[in-house]
Scaffold this active site. Structure first.
Site, PDB file in Angstrom:
ATOM      1  N   THR A   1      -1.665  -7.335   0.303  1.00  0.00           N
ATOM      2  CA  THR A   1      -0.816  -6.485  -0.531  1.00  0.00           C
ATOM      3  C   THR A   1       0.552  -7.098  -0.572  1.00  0.00           C
ATOM      4  OG1 THR A   1      -2.007  -4.619   0.313  1.00  0.00           O
ATOM      5  CG2 THR A   1      -0.089  -4.133  -1.015  1.00  0.00           C
TER       6      THR A   1
ATOM      7  N   ASN B   1      -1.694   3.544   9.464  1.00  0.00           N
ATOM      8  CA  ASN B   1      -2.820   3.339   8.564  1.00  0.00           C
ATOM      9  C   ASN B   1      -3.850   4.458   8.601  1.00  0.00           C
ATOM     10  OD1 ASN B   1      -2.310   0.768   7.165  1.00  0.00           O
ATOM     11  ND2 ASN B   1      -2.097   0.050   9.275  1.00  0.00           N
TER      12      ASN B   1
ATOM     13  N   LYS C   1       7.281  -8.770  -0.927  1.00  0.00           N
ATOM     14  CA  LYS C   1       7.049  -7.480  -0.276  1.00  0.00           C
ATOM     15  C   LYS C   1       5.656  -7.538   0.342  1.00  0.00           C
ATOM     16  CE  LYS C   1       4.807  -4.406  -1.064  1.00  0.00           C
ATOM     17  NZ  LYS C   1       3.385  -3.912  -0.827  1.00  0.00           N
TER      18      LYS C   1
ATOM     19  N   THR D   1       7.313  -1.340  -0.208  1.00  0.00           N
ATOM     20  CA  THR D   1       6.504  -0.133   0.028  1.00  0.00           C
ATOM     21  C   THR D   1       6.763   0.320   1.470  1.00  0.00           C
ATOM     22  OG1 THR D   1       4.572  -1.522   0.518  1.00  0.00           O
ATOM     23  CG2 THR D   1       4.752  -0.626  -1.701  1.00  0.00           C
TER      24      THR D   1
ATOM     25  N   GLU E   1       3.206  -3.739   9.433  1.00  0.00           N
ATOM     26  CA  GLU E   1       3.136  -2.324   9.811  1.00  0.00           C
ATOM     27  C   GLU E   1       2.787  -2.118  11.281  1.00  0.00           C
ATOM     28  OE1 GLU E   1       0.210  -0.769   7.199  1.00  0.00           O
ATOM     29  OE2 GLU E   1       1.579  -0.578   5.518  1.00  0.00           O
TER      30      GLU E   1
END
Lengths: 383, 383
Positions: free
Chosen positions: B179, B378, B168, B146, B259
């Site tokens: 996630t 985010n 992932k 993602t 991230e």
């Protein structure tokens, strides 16, 4: 007038040179009585600053004559020397005011891990004592500011008596307190036991229900002093209610001025089976960095609310949760509800309502969003 | 070669059009046996996505023939329709592969709260089935990405058998998973019970000890498949160790690609009285936003480490904690230690060591710093 609004109190705020900015940094508050009752709640952090260790002992007997507060240094993680410095500060205040050092509360706030410059602080205490006046509350409120953008004060006026308060704190705000120093005063006639009970009940639903960034401080203190100077004896409930009003207003002001925040977020959990359930869910949601980023981005990302709720052990049916953001029910029965584009997050204040459909309790916890400015301020604070 | 490195597996990754970017988004992995053992661990989040609910049932009997994974949509908070869609996906895979739908694991990742476009997903499954090859592991690893910047794969080669894996995940990484979708394969001969035990032990000290941002996802799944195709039966400990090696490598890769992160931070708690104590302290420190901001700002602000440690109930003397950052003992006996200016935080990897001096256990939890890019990514993810 804040802490000097009730009769029987004098206060001051002066510049001792602890802050590089030259802003005022030492505050003194004196209770002239006739009563000298005191109560306090302190941080739950086991790594507590020297002034917290000291002040716990001071208020243990229900009496305090003065509170001395400094910004510009937390005196936390400073070992035996830090405690000696706090003790010396109390002794110095006691000498100037002609009271017992054991009745002098000491509060410090600022960077952790550095000793206070006592050669500046003690002369500052002298200057603060010389500046004491019956309307010095606002000066004291300014002197305890660190990254606060405004001084925070509040007053609850009642019939013949009142409660006043001041607070500082703009980061590290979390339940069980934070880098938060608060002093509330009242001229009501009460007992040390009633003052203590009223303060604990008032903080439980105010300061303990704000959580700016989940971080618990080493220095938090909320100190209450009563002078009895009004001669009025309110019912215990009336005293609690007035304290709650002042503490609630100050707590809201702390969230409204949190470091780098762009939104103040009220997370309300409705129809919880118990108050504990409601609190657990509200705290989980207020600590979700992902949700806090989304609110900053004005994105009503309700999936992040649900994923936070799902981490708790509270009673609810995971398939039957409703979530409203600013009154738009974006999630109904744990699925897609009203169009999320109907939600506007342009205003600073945001309301997130979570319906657990499992009881009758309702709990609100306030938090802030997570912003570029928060990261900036907290990545550069000590440098 | 990742999941197709061990013998007995075919995989593929294709573009079904679930992602606006046009990147591949459907992965298929088939176990050709002779064994078809399966084990899995799933998110602890009570608000779990439809594919998690489905896949729990699939692996309950210890058997799975295939895993189908999609990015571009989490199928979480999608109600009864979401579960129907997962079921339909499994049925479709089963029809194409001529296996039972009850032996098809389904995993989804992407935005919460939106239904999957089945008119794209099912043709994607057909294409993925047609593309299956014995070296398709890397394609599958790419199709599950993602916000990952790179595909994550790992292999542990042993004498005559091996373990392979893909993962992932780049946000919402937290203990009890995140996630995170992970598939590990092995051609070792084992039993479903041994595979399950080995997987649980391997994840306990790897995926459960990374915490990028404290947020727990609705979709996490770590699935293990064994084909027995090597004909080699390793000792249970050897299997566990090989799984741990692959899971550890993948976990480290997840933190390394989180991230917006600029630092990977290993928080090690030494001399804890118990493993639980060590974990509690390490988790408290890895969840401190203030500390994570400080590391981003290359500021060795050890006071924020101590204030996080102090929030825990672990056994330690609050006056006798040592903290080292990148091997510089900046805090000694809970006070100022070596000069903080000796600490360099220029490198991506940061080591924070906390000595509780209370026992013999040691625990490491990995996290990331909190950065402008984290807030940016985010705050804008779903828009």
């Amino acid at each position: 007038m804040s802490t000097t609004h009730p009769a029987g109190f004098r206060a001051s705020g002066v510049t001792a040179g602890l802050k590089a900015s030259g802003a005022s940094d030492v505050a003194l508050l004196v209770n002239d009585g006739p009563d000298h009752h005191a109560a306090a709640v302190f941080t739950g952090n086991r790594v507590e600053a020297a002034p917290v260790t000291w002040s716990r002992q001071v208020v243990a007997d229900g009496r305090a004559d003065a509170v001395v507060l400094n910004s510009g240094g937390a005196n936390a993680c400073t070992g035996a020397q830090g405690f000696t410095d706090t003790h010396r500060t109390a002794e110095h205040v006691a000498g100037v005011l002609e009271v017992s050092a054991g009745d002098v509360v000491v509060c410090s706030t600022g960077l952790i891990g550095e000793l206070l410059p006592m050669d500046k602080l003690l002369p500052g205490v002298d200057a603060a004592a010389a500046a004491l006046t019956g309307d010095g509350g606002p000066d004291a409120a300014r002197a305890i500011m660190t990254t606060d953008s405004v001084p925070k004060t509040a007053v609850a006026q009642r019939d013949g008596w009142s409660v006043g308060g001041m607070a500082k704190g703009a980061g590290m705000l979390a339940p069980a307190l934070a880098t938060m120093l608060v002093v509330v005063t009242t001229d009501a006639v009460t007992t040390p036991e009633q003052l203590d009970a009223a303060l604990r009940e008032a903080t439980r639903t105010t300061f303990d229900r704000i959580d700016s960034d989940g971080c618990m401080s080493t220095n938090d203190a909320v100190v209450a002093l009563s002078s009895g100077a009004s001669g009025v004896t309110p019912a215990p409930d009336e005293l609690t209610e007035a304290l709650r009003e002042v503490c609630g207003e100050l707590a809201r002001a702390l969230i409204g001025d949190a470091e780098g925040a762009a939104h103040d977020i009220a997370v309300t959990v409705r129809r919880a089976a118990t108050e504990e359930d409601g609190l657990e869910v509200a705290r989980a949601v207020t600590r979700s960095n992902l949700l806090k980023c989304a609110i900053f981005g004005q994105d009503p990302n309700w999936g992040r609310v649900l994923s936070a709720v799902g981490t708790t052990a509270a009673t609810f049916d995971p398939r039957d949760l409703d979530v409203s953001i600013n009154d738009v029910m974006v999630c109904r029965e744990s699925g897609v509800g009203e169009d999320r584009d109907l939600v506007s997050l342009a205003e600073r204040e945001v309301r997130i309502d979570i319906d657990l459909k499992s009881g009758e309790e309702e709990v609100t916890v306030w938090t802030n969003d997570l912003t570029h400015d928060y990261v900036h301020e907290n990545s550069a604070y000590s440098t």
